[in-house]
Design a protein around this motif. Sequence first.
Motif, PDB file in Angstrom:
ATOM      1  N   MET A   1      12.755 -32.606 -20.179  1.00  0.00           N
ATOM      2  CA  MET A   1      13.292 -31.896 -21.331  1.00  0.00           C
ATOM      3  C   MET A   1      14.540 -32.643 -21.831  1.00  0.00           C
ATOM      4  O   MET A   1      15.415 -33.006 -21.059  1.00  0.00           O
ATOM      5  N   HIS A   2      14.616 -32.875 -23.114  1.00  0.00           N
ATOM      6  CA  HIS A   2      15.766 -33.574 -23.699  1.00  0.00           C
ATOM      7  C   HIS A   2      16.822 -32.567 -24.163  1.00  0.00           C
ATOM      8  O   HIS A   2      16.544 -31.392 -24.338  1.00  0.00           O
ATOM      9  N   ALA A   3      18.018 -33.076 -24.355  1.00  0.00           N
ATOM     10  CA  ALA A   3      19.125 -32.224 -24.788  1.00  0.00           C
ATOM     11  C   ALA A   3      19.008 -31.931 -26.279  1.00  0.00           C
ATOM     12  O   ALA A   3      18.838 -32.834 -27.089  1.00  0.00           O
ATOM     13  N   LEU A   4      19.085 -30.671 -26.633  1.00  0.00           N
ATOM     14  CA  LEU A   4      19.097 -30.261 -28.030  1.00  0.00           C
ATOM     15  C   LEU A   4      20.471 -30.543 -28.630  1.00  0.00           C
ATOM     16  O   LEU A   4      20.600 -31.046 -29.738  1.00  0.00           O
ATOM     17  N   LEU A   5      21.515 -30.227 -27.853  1.00  0.00           N
ATOM     18  CA  LEU A   5      22.897 -30.478 -28.257  1.00  0.00           C
ATOM     19  C   LEU A   5      23.588 -31.197 -27.115  1.00  0.00           C
ATOM     20  O   LEU A   5      23.515 -30.768 -25.966  1.00  0.00           O
ATOM     21  N   GLU A   6      24.246 -32.315 -27.424  1.00  0.00           N
ATOM     22  CA  GLU A   6      24.986 -33.060 -26.416  1.00  0.00           C
ATOM     23  C   GLU A   6      26.382 -33.382 -26.941  1.00  0.00           C
ATOM     24  O   GLU A   6      26.530 -33.882 -28.054  1.00  0.00           O
ATOM     25  N   VAL A   7      27.372 -33.059 -26.144  1.00  0.00           N
ATOM     26  CA  VAL A   7      28.771 -33.303 -26.486  1.00  0.00           C
ATOM     27  C   VAL A   7      29.323 -34.260 -25.446  1.00  0.00           C
ATOM     28  O   VAL A   7      29.198 -34.008 -24.243  1.00  0.00           O
ATOM     29  N   ARG A   8      29.919 -35.371 -25.901  1.00  0.00           N
ATOM     30  CA  ARG A   8      30.424 -36.398 -24.989  1.00  0.00           C
ATOM     31  C   ARG A   8      31.909 -36.646 -25.208  1.00  0.00           C
ATOM     32  O   ARG A   8      32.315 -37.077 -26.285  1.00  0.00           O
ATOM     33  N   ASP A   9      32.694 -36.373 -24.182  1.00  0.00           N
ATOM     34  CA  ASP A   9      34.122 -36.700 -24.128  1.00  0.00           C
ATOM     35  C   ASP A   9      34.876 -36.293 -25.399  1.00  0.00           C
ATOM     36  O   ASP A   9      35.637 -37.077 -25.964  1.00  0.00           O
ATOM     37  N   LEU A  10      34.669 -35.071 -25.838  1.00  0.00           N
ATOM     38  CA  LEU A  10      35.270 -34.566 -27.069  1.00  0.00           C
ATOM     39  C   LEU A  10      36.775 -34.377 -26.907  1.00  0.00           C
ATOM     40  O   LEU A  10      37.246 -33.883 -25.888  1.00  0.00           O
ATOM     41  N   GLN A  11      37.517 -34.799 -27.923  1.00  0.00           N
ATOM     42  CA  GLN A  11      38.977 -34.697 -27.898  1.00  0.00           C
ATOM     43  C   GLN A  11      39.483 -34.315 -29.287  1.00  0.00           C
ATOM     44  O   GLN A  11      38.985 -34.812 -30.292  1.00  0.00           O
ATOM     45  N   LYS A  12      40.474 -33.426 -29.318  1.00  0.00           N
ATOM     46  CA  LYS A  12      41.144 -33.081 -30.565  1.00  0.00           C
ATOM     47  C   LYS A  12      42.633 -32.955 -30.296  1.00  0.00           C
ATOM     48  O   LYS A  12      43.074 -32.168 -29.457  1.00  0.00           O
TER      49      LYS A  12
ATOM     50  N   ILE B   1      23.073 -29.060 -23.848  1.00  0.00           N
ATOM     51  CA  ILE B   1      22.281 -27.831 -23.873  1.00  0.00           C
ATOM     52  C   ILE B   1      20.852 -28.230 -24.231  1.00  0.00           C
ATOM     53  O   ILE B   1      20.615 -28.839 -25.276  1.00  0.00           O
ATOM     54  N   GLY B   2      19.927 -27.888 -23.375  1.00  0.00           N
ATOM     55  CA  GLY B   2      18.520 -28.154 -23.635  1.00  0.00           C
ATOM     56  C   GLY B   2      17.885 -27.019 -24.411  1.00  0.00           C
ATOM     57  O   GLY B   2      18.498 -25.962 -24.630  1.00  0.00           O
ATOM     58  N   GLU B   3      16.630 -27.228 -24.808  1.00  0.00           N
ATOM     59  CA  GLU B   3      15.894 -26.180 -25.507  1.00  0.00           C
ATOM     60  C   GLU B   3      15.758 -24.975 -24.590  1.00  0.00           C
ATOM     61  O   GLU B   3      15.568 -25.105 -23.392  1.00  0.00           O
ATOM     62  N   ALA B   4      15.890 -23.787 -25.133  1.00  0.00           N
ATOM     63  CA  ALA B   4      15.775 -22.506 -24.422  1.00  0.00           C
ATOM     64  C   ALA B   4      16.887 -22.312 -23.395  1.00  0.00           C
ATOM     65  O   ALA B   4      16.755 -21.501 -22.492  1.00  0.00           O
ATOM     66  N   GLU B   5      17.990 -23.047 -23.505  1.00  0.00           N
ATOM     67  CA  GLU B   5      19.141 -22.857 -22.633  1.00  0.00           C
ATOM     68  C   GLU B   5      20.271 -22.208 -23.421  1.00  0.00           C
ATOM     69  O   GLU B   5      20.339 -22.314 -24.641  1.00  0.00           O
ATOM     70  N   THR B   6      21.168 -21.549 -22.705  1.00  0.00           N
ATOM     71  CA  THR B   6      22.323 -20.893 -23.297  1.00  0.00           C
ATOM     72  C   THR B   6      23.571 -21.384 -22.586  1.00  0.00           C
ATOM     73  O   THR B   6      23.550 -21.577 -21.375  1.00  0.00           O
ATOM     74  N   LEU B   7      24.645 -21.575 -23.342  1.00  0.00           N
ATOM     75  CA  LEU B   7      25.915 -21.998 -22.774  1.00  0.00           C
ATOM     76  C   LEU B   7      26.965 -20.957 -23.091  1.00  0.00           C
ATOM     77  O   LEU B   7      27.076 -20.507 -24.236  1.00  0.00           O
ATOM     78  N   GLY B   8      27.726 -20.578 -22.089  1.00  0.00           N
ATOM     79  CA  GLY B   8      28.865 -19.689 -22.286  1.00  0.00           C
ATOM     80  C   GLY B   8      30.139 -20.488 -22.115  1.00  0.00           C
ATOM     81  O   GLY B   8      30.302 -21.204 -21.133  1.00  0.00           O
ATOM     82  N   LEU B   9      31.033 -20.389 -23.060  1.00  0.00           N
ATOM     83  CA  LEU B   9      32.303 -21.103 -23.007  1.00  0.00           C
ATOM     84  C   LEU B   9      33.400 -20.067 -22.769  1.00  0.00           C
ATOM     85  O   LEU B   9      33.666 -19.232 -23.620  1.00  0.00           O
ATOM     86  N   VAL B  10      34.014 -20.115 -21.599  1.00  0.00           N
ATOM     87  CA  VAL B  10      35.032 -19.133 -21.232  1.00  0.00           C
ATOM     88  C   VAL B  10      36.318 -19.840 -20.832  1.00  0.00           C
ATOM     89  O   VAL B  10      36.308 -20.995 -20.419  1.00  0.00           O
ATOM     90  N   GLY B  11      37.426 -19.150 -20.980  1.00  0.00           N
ATOM     91  CA  GLY B  11      38.716 -19.693 -20.586  1.00  0.00           C
ATOM     92  C   GLY B  11      39.829 -18.796 -21.083  1.00  0.00           C
ATOM     93  O   GLY B  11      39.608 -17.853 -21.844  1.00  0.00           O
ATOM     94  N   GLU B  12      41.018 -19.132 -20.654  1.00  0.00           N
ATOM     95  CA  GLU B  12      42.188 -18.357 -21.051  1.00  0.00           C
ATOM     96  C   GLU B  12      42.474 -18.529 -22.535  1.00  0.00           C
ATOM     97  O   GLU B  12      42.016 -19.481 -23.164  1.00  0.00           O
TER      98      GLU B  12
END
Length: 82
Positions: free
Chosen positions: A1-12, A39-50
């Motif tokens: 399965m390939h990644a639907l969304l891929e984020v690499r070393d993101l910086q702002k 994130i692959g197809e049919a996967e979910t990501l939760g982003l949590v933090g302070e």
Amino acid sequence: MHALLEVRDLQKLFPVTSGVIFRKVHGLVHAVDGVSFSIGEAETLGLVGESGSGKTTTGRLVLGSIKPTAGEVFFEGQDLTA
């Protein structure tokens, strides 16, 4: 399965400035620094933090509403940051 969304070393980085007419940069705020995930197809990501940890900024970078200082965002293999 390939990644639907891929984020690499993101910086702002956001500049810390003062002055109205003559803006002076005093430093940089590292809002997002080195974030990577996929994130692959049919996967979910939760982003949590302070509060203030960069969750909203990460979302805006992925959606393209703000441009990253560095890093890449790929959707279905297409570079959205190019």
